[in-house]
Design an enzyme around this catalytic site. Structure first.
Site, PDB file in Angstrom:
ATOM      1  N   ASP A 129      35.281  -3.775 -67.444  1.00 28.29           N
ATOM      2  CA  ASP A 129      35.741  -2.397 -67.283  1.00 28.29           C
ATOM      3  C   ASP A 129      35.473  -1.942 -65.853  1.00 28.29           C
ATOM      4  O   ASP A 129      34.396  -2.193 -65.301  1.00 28.29           O
ATOM      5  CB  ASP A 129      35.026  -1.483 -68.283  1.00 28.29           C
ATOM      6  CG  ASP A 129      35.727  -0.146 -68.437  1.00 28.29           C
ATOM      7  OD1 ASP A 129      36.274   0.110 -69.524  1.00 28.29           O
ATOM      8  OD2 ASP A 129      35.728   0.652 -67.461  1.00 28.29           O
TER       9      ASP A 129
ATOM     10  N   HIS B 118      51.803  -6.402 -76.268  1.00 25.25           N
ATOM     11  CA  HIS B 118      51.561  -4.965 -76.316  1.00 25.25           C
ATOM     12  C   HIS B 118      51.494  -4.436 -77.740  1.00 25.25           C
ATOM     13  O   HIS B 118      52.442  -4.548 -78.508  1.00 25.25           O
ATOM     14  CB  HIS B 118      52.657  -4.214 -75.553  1.00 25.25           C
ATOM     15  CG  HIS B 118      52.404  -2.739 -75.495  1.00 25.25           C
ATOM     16  ND1 HIS B 118      51.592  -2.165 -74.536  1.00 25.25           N
ATOM     17  CD2 HIS B 118      52.801  -1.736 -76.305  1.00 25.25           C
ATOM     18  CE1 HIS B 118      51.528  -0.869 -74.747  1.00 25.25           C
ATOM     19  NE2 HIS B 118      52.251  -0.579 -75.820  1.00 25.25           N
TER      20      HIS B 118
ATOM     21  N   HIS C 299      42.650  -1.994 -77.046  1.00 24.42           N
ATOM     22  CA  HIS C 299      41.546  -2.694 -76.376  1.00 24.42           C
ATOM     23  C   HIS C 299      40.254  -2.452 -77.127  1.00 24.42           C
ATOM     24  O   HIS C 299      40.006  -1.360 -77.631  1.00 24.42           O
ATOM     25  CB  HIS C 299      41.409  -2.282 -74.906  1.00 24.42           C
ATOM     26  CG  HIS C 299      41.375  -0.803 -74.688  1.00 24.42           C
ATOM     27  ND1 HIS C 299      42.519  -0.036 -74.679  1.00 24.42           N
ATOM     28  CD2 HIS C 299      40.341   0.041 -74.479  1.00 24.42           C
ATOM     29  CE1 HIS C 299      42.192   1.227 -74.462  1.00 24.42           C
ATOM     30  NE2 HIS C 299      40.875   1.316 -74.351  1.00 24.42           N
TER      31      HIS C 299
ATOM     32  N   GLY D 153      39.885   9.668 -77.871  1.00 21.71           N
ATOM     33  CA  GLY D 153      39.346   9.278 -76.565  1.00 21.71           C
ATOM     34  C   GLY D 153      40.058   8.101 -75.917  1.00 21.71           C
ATOM     35  O   GLY D 153      39.586   7.563 -74.917  1.00 21.71           O
TER      36      GLY D 153
ATOM     37  N   CYS E 122      49.231  -4.241 -69.923  1.00 21.24           N
ATOM     38  CA  CYS E 122      50.228  -5.331 -69.918  1.00 21.24           C
ATOM     39  C   CYS E 122      50.245  -5.974 -68.531  1.00 21.24           C
ATOM     40  O   CYS E 122      50.319  -7.200 -68.408  1.00 21.24           O
ATOM     41  CB  CYS E 122      51.621  -4.819 -70.275  1.00 21.24           C
ATOM     42  SG  CYS E 122      51.908  -4.611 -72.043  1.00 21.24           S
TER      43      CYS E 122
ATOM     44  N   HIS F  84      47.212   0.771 -74.671  1.00 23.19           N
ATOM     45  CA  HIS F  84      47.367  -0.654 -75.014  1.00 23.19           C
ATOM     46  C   HIS F  84      46.051  -1.002 -75.693  1.00 23.19           C
ATOM     47  O   HIS F  84      44.981  -0.843 -75.087  1.00 23.19           O
ATOM     48  CB  HIS F  84      47.609  -1.470 -73.742  1.00 23.19           C
ATOM     49  CG  HIS F  84      47.769  -2.960 -73.959  1.00 23.19           C
ATOM     50  ND1 HIS F  84      48.876  -3.670 -73.506  1.00 23.19           N
ATOM     51  CD2 HIS F  84      46.948  -3.870 -74.545  1.00 23.19           C
ATOM     52  CE1 HIS F  84      48.726  -4.953 -73.822  1.00 23.19           C
ATOM     53  NE2 HIS F  84      47.565  -5.098 -74.453  1.00 23.19           N
TER      54      HIS F  84
ATOM     55  N   ASN G  22      38.748   3.080 -79.280  1.00 20.78           N
ATOM     56  CA  ASN G  22      39.150   4.481 -79.287  1.00 20.78           C
ATOM     57  C   ASN G  22      40.591   4.515 -79.769  1.00 20.78           C
ATOM     58  O   ASN G  22      41.402   3.677 -79.342  1.00 20.78           O
ATOM     59  CB  ASN G  22      39.026   5.080 -77.885  1.00 20.78           C
ATOM     60  CG  ASN G  22      37.574   5.133 -77.428  1.00 20.78           C
ATOM     61  OD1 ASN G  22      36.674   5.283 -78.251  1.00 20.78           O
ATOM     62  ND2 ASN G  22      37.343   4.979 -76.150  1.00 20.78           N
TER      63      ASN G  22
ATOM     64  N   CYS H  89      53.006  -0.348 -68.554  1.00 16.69           N
ATOM     65  CA  CYS H  89      51.707  -0.318 -69.231  1.00 16.69           C
ATOM     66  C   CYS H  89      50.672  -1.028 -68.360  1.00 16.69           C
ATOM     67  O   CYS H  89      50.830  -2.204 -68.005  1.00 16.69           O
ATOM     68  CB  CYS H  89      51.810  -0.985 -70.605  1.00 16.69           C
ATOM     69  SG  CYS H  89      50.207  -1.246 -71.382  1.00 16.69           S
TER      70      CYS H  89
ATOM     71  N   HIS I  86      36.251  -2.344 -76.761  1.00 17.78           N
ATOM     72  CA  HIS I  86      35.143  -2.225 -75.810  1.00 17.78           C
ATOM     73  C   HIS I  86      33.946  -3.029 -76.321  1.00 17.78           C
ATOM     74  O   HIS I  86      33.582  -2.921 -77.499  1.00 17.78           O
ATOM     75  CB  HIS I  86      34.684  -0.765 -75.689  1.00 17.78           C
ATOM     76  CG  HIS I  86      35.676   0.172 -75.069  1.00 17.78           C
ATOM     77  ND1 HIS I  86      35.638   0.523 -73.740  1.00 17.78           N
ATOM     78  CD2 HIS I  86      36.716   0.851 -75.604  1.00 17.78           C
ATOM     79  CE1 HIS I  86      36.618   1.387 -73.477  1.00 17.78           C
ATOM     80  NE2 HIS I  86      37.285   1.610 -74.589  1.00 17.78           N
TER      81      HIS I  86
END
Ligand code: 5GP
Ligand code: ZN
Length: 105
Positions: free
Chosen positions: A30, A46, A98, A91, A7, A96, A85, A4, A100
């Protein structure tokens, strides 16, 4: 989760532009920013996506959102967008969880 990407970023095995880190969460920039400020906030453990949440994940989700608020404030953002997402159809490209953080326009 051996293969991953996030990870590996969480463990520092793949470098990232780190904004904040503690035992539970990591915040990094990002690699392809879609706003002047574009952070990703991940749990170090995870979890695949919002669709994979279980009741005992409540604390970590609250931590992610509070970290977003705190770092947005530190970055001087008056307003910003937070988004998850969820799944390929939503999308999500990295499996994993996250959050934004987008702002600075
Ligand atoms: P998703 O589409 O899964 O919600 O968002 C994944 C995000 O991760 C994308 O915005 C993409 O630019 C970012 N990303 C993908 N690979 C890397 C990487 O290796 N490093 C960093 N910092 N960001 C990445
Ligand atoms: Zn992972």
């Amino acid at each position: 989760m051996n293969d991953c990407l996030f990870c590996k970023i969480a463990k520092g095995e793949i470098p990232s532009d780190v904004v904040f880190e503690d035992d539970d969460v990591k915040i990094f920039k990002d690699i392809h920013p879609k706003a002047p400020i574009h952070y990703l906030i991940i749990p170090k453990a995870h979890i695949q996506s919002i669709a994979h949440l279980e009741a005992d994940h409540n604390d970590i989700i609250a931590k992610l959102i509070y970290a977003a608020k705190r770092e947005a404030e530190k970055a001087g953002l008056k307003g910003y967008k937070l988004s998850f997402n969820v799944g390929k159809e939503g999308g999500q490209e990295v499996d994993h969880l996250h959050l934004h953080v987008l702002g600075g326009w």
